[in-house]
Write an enzyme that holds these catalytic residues in place. Structure first.
Site, PDB file in Angstrom:
ATOM      1  N   ASP A 174       0.861  -1.253   0.121  1.00 43.22           N
ATOM      2  CA  ASP A 174      -0.007   0.092   0.023  1.00 43.22           C
ATOM      3  C   ASP A 174       0.807   1.379   0.063  1.00 43.22           C
ATOM      4  O   ASP A 174       2.109   1.253  -0.012  1.00 43.22           O
ATOM      5  CB  ASP A 174      -0.792   0.041   1.171  1.00 43.22           C
ATOM      6  CG  ASP A 174      -0.260  -0.250   2.528  1.00 43.22           C
ATOM      7  OD1 ASP A 174       0.921   0.312   2.656  1.00 43.22           O
ATOM      8  OD2 ASP A 174      -0.788  -1.031   3.250  1.00 43.22           O
TER       9      ASP A 174
ATOM     10  N   ASP B  80       1.247   5.311   1.536  1.00 44.06           N
ATOM     11  CA  ASP B  80       0.983   6.209   2.592  1.00 44.06           C
ATOM     12  C   ASP B  80       1.547   7.734   2.139  1.00 44.06           C
ATOM     13  O   ASP B  80       2.379   7.691   1.569  1.00 44.06           O
ATOM     14  CB  ASP B  80       1.733   5.836   3.813  1.00 44.06           C
ATOM     15  CG  ASP B  80       1.048   4.544   4.609  1.00 44.06           C
ATOM     16  OD1 ASP B  80      -0.131   4.309   4.274  1.00 44.06           O
ATOM     17  OD2 ASP B  80       1.752   4.124   5.250  1.00 44.06           O
TER      18      ASP B  80
ATOM     19  N   ASP C 201       9.695   6.066  13.524  1.00 40.94           N
ATOM     20  CA  ASP C 201      10.350   4.903  14.231  1.00 40.94           C
ATOM     21  C   ASP C 201      11.847   4.515  13.613  1.00 40.94           C
ATOM     22  O   ASP C 201      12.744   4.583  14.427  1.00 40.94           O
ATOM     23  CB  ASP C 201       9.691   3.856  14.519  1.00 40.94           C
ATOM     24  CG  ASP C 201       8.956   3.373  13.212  1.00 40.94           C
ATOM     25  OD1 ASP C 201       9.421   3.725  12.168  1.00 40.94           O
ATOM     26  OD2 ASP C 201       8.001   2.485  13.204  1.00 40.94           O
TER      27      ASP C 201
END
Length: 469
Positions: free
Chosen positions: A74, A76, A158
């Site tokens: 996917d 983002d 992160d």
């Protein structure tokens, strides 16, 4: 593609201590990524937000994976627009989440996830007792809706390999944290102080393992160092969130490697406490059964076949079941009720750690129940079992147990032959069973060392597929 990109970067590899205030800009002449390689819908979202006056980029795995030659699952988008502003631009969008507000823009079956640039949270909160506190006393992030700049967003991410932003207009990559260097060296590295980042969100330890397994990377030594010591923090994570993380860990096509890493970093026990105890008590049998189930799952995903968490959870929990049932039998409970009660207790305990939905716990129980029913083949029972919707899953699970070294008196071979036999041959097989029982009964089931070389065939005219479906 990646080689060309890496050759264009001259600065030496170093452990990033902080995100750059200005990114390393990698121009389109220095890499092979082009806008037409990305989802058309993701590109359209970025362009519409840009035309509306906002910053917007494709970010994270949608940039990282193509650099590694992997097709992203996917895409983002990160933007300076708030969720409400994004929603105002797209009629086909809706705002989701409370802890972490996002916008899902729907294009048929494809969903483009849009997140507003986030900033780091303050280390302490003056309003810690209020409903708007962003951290608890241990430093864990409770809410993640503090918005900031693009540079803030890169700092908050992160891992370095996720702090890559693709500008669809200029086809540039903005690298804020030496992410391309870590891709080159196949390293999963946290941005910032690892211990602090794990305290903020312990699930990052699972994400480190997932990325290492998925990408065939190593966890960078400073990022790996605190994990074993902080693994217990996962006990404080909501069970529903951990269930979602377990699905990501084991249904990514790298389940067997993930299992090894979870055990290496002492992260398996917080997710599957009873299974971890069984693995420690009997590492040969339990380890072989779990690894074979995970390897089978990986193979089905590679072949494009469907998988279900029910079969996987049944396999991961099974090694803990017999000992529990035996304890109940020692207290005077008959074997079958003891197994059923042990299964009930085990699933309840597991759901406290990972909130397995009922749509999976019921099939788990049915697969286990089949293990008690498959030996009972006399009369019409064999044909009735063959017609049972859970027969295939139960049969596959039986073969899995045998491959791990359980002795079942040839039960797996018998059922394999029975499925392929004609009606007359089946009646003869049932008569032979009756004769064997009259002569002294079937051989007792016991565990043996070494696997079994079984033929694995499904039932005739079955659209069910293997037990992972």
């Amino acid at each position: 593609m990646l080689k060309k990109l890496i050759q264009s970067i001259r600065s030496p590899l170093r452990r990033p201590r902080a995100v750059r205030t200005t990114p390393e800009v990698i121009g389109n002449h220095q890499h092979s990524l082009r806008r037409d390689q990305f989802s058309r819908n993701a590109v359209n979202v970025v362009e519409r937000l840009t035309r509306a006056g906002y910053q917007a980029y494709i970010v994270g795995g949608g940039v990282r994976d193509p650099l590694l030659g992997i097709a992203p699952k996917d895409f983002d988008v990160a933007t300076s627009a708030t969720p409400e502003q994004v929603r105002a631009e797209f009629r086909n969008a809706r705002v989701i989440g409370r802890r972490f507000k996002l916008v899902h823009v729907h294009f048929g079956r494809e969903i483009i996830e849009v997140a507003t640039f986030r900033a780091n949270h303050p280390q302490t909160d003056d309003d810690a007792d209020s409903a708007h506190a962003s951290r608890n006393e241990a430093g864990r992030i409770l809410r993640d809706n503090v918005y900031g700049t693009l540079e803030d967003d890169a700092q908050r991410r992160d891992f370095t390999i996720n702090a890559l932003y693709f500008d669809v207009t200029g086809e540039r990559i903005l690298d804020y944290a030496h992410g391309v260097h870590d891709i080159r060296n196949r390293l999963v590295r946290l941005i910032g102080d690892p211990e602090q980042r794990y305290l903020e969100d312990p699930v990052r330890m699972l994400r480190a393992v997932r990325f290492a397994a998925k990408l065939d990377f190593e966890i960078e030594k400073h990022s790996a160092a605190p994990i074993r010591r902080l693994a217990h923090l996962l006990n404080e994570i909501p069970s529903a969130r951990l269930f979602d993380e377990v699905l990501k860990l084991f249904l990514s096509g790298k389940a067997e490697r993930t299992f090894e890493l979870l055990n290496e970093y002492d992260l398996f026990a917080p997710l599957f406490p009873a299974s971890a105890k069984a693995l420690k008590a009997d590492p040969e049998y339990a380890g072989k059964l779990m690894r074979q189930a995970l390897a089978n799952t990986d193979e089905r995903i590679r072949m494009g076949k469907p998988v279900t968490p029910a079969f996987l959870f049944a396999a991961l929990l099974w090694p803990a079941l017999p000992a529990r049932a035996l304890k109940l039998q020692e207290r005077g409970m008959p074997p079958i009720p003891a197994m059923q009660e042990a299964a009930h207790e085990l699933i309840i305990e597991q759901c406290k750690r990972t909130a397995v939905p009922k749509r999976f716990t019921i099939p788990i129980r049915e697969i286990w129940d089949m293990q008690e029913r498959l030996p009972r083949r006399q009369g019409k029972k064999a044909d009735l079992l063959l017609e049972n919707p859970r027969f295939r899953a139960g049969y596959d699970f039986l073969l899995l147990r045998e491959s791990a070294g359980e002795e079942t008196g040839g039960l797996g071979d018998w059922w394999t032959d029975y499925q392929d036999a004609s009606d007359g041959e089946r009646r003869g097989m049932i008569r032979n069973l009756a004769s064997q029982q009259e002569e002294g009964g079937a051989a007792p089931r016991k565990r043996r060392r070494g696997g079994a070389n079984r033929r694995r065939r499904g039932p005739r005219n079955s659209g069910e597929g293997a037990g992972n479906e």
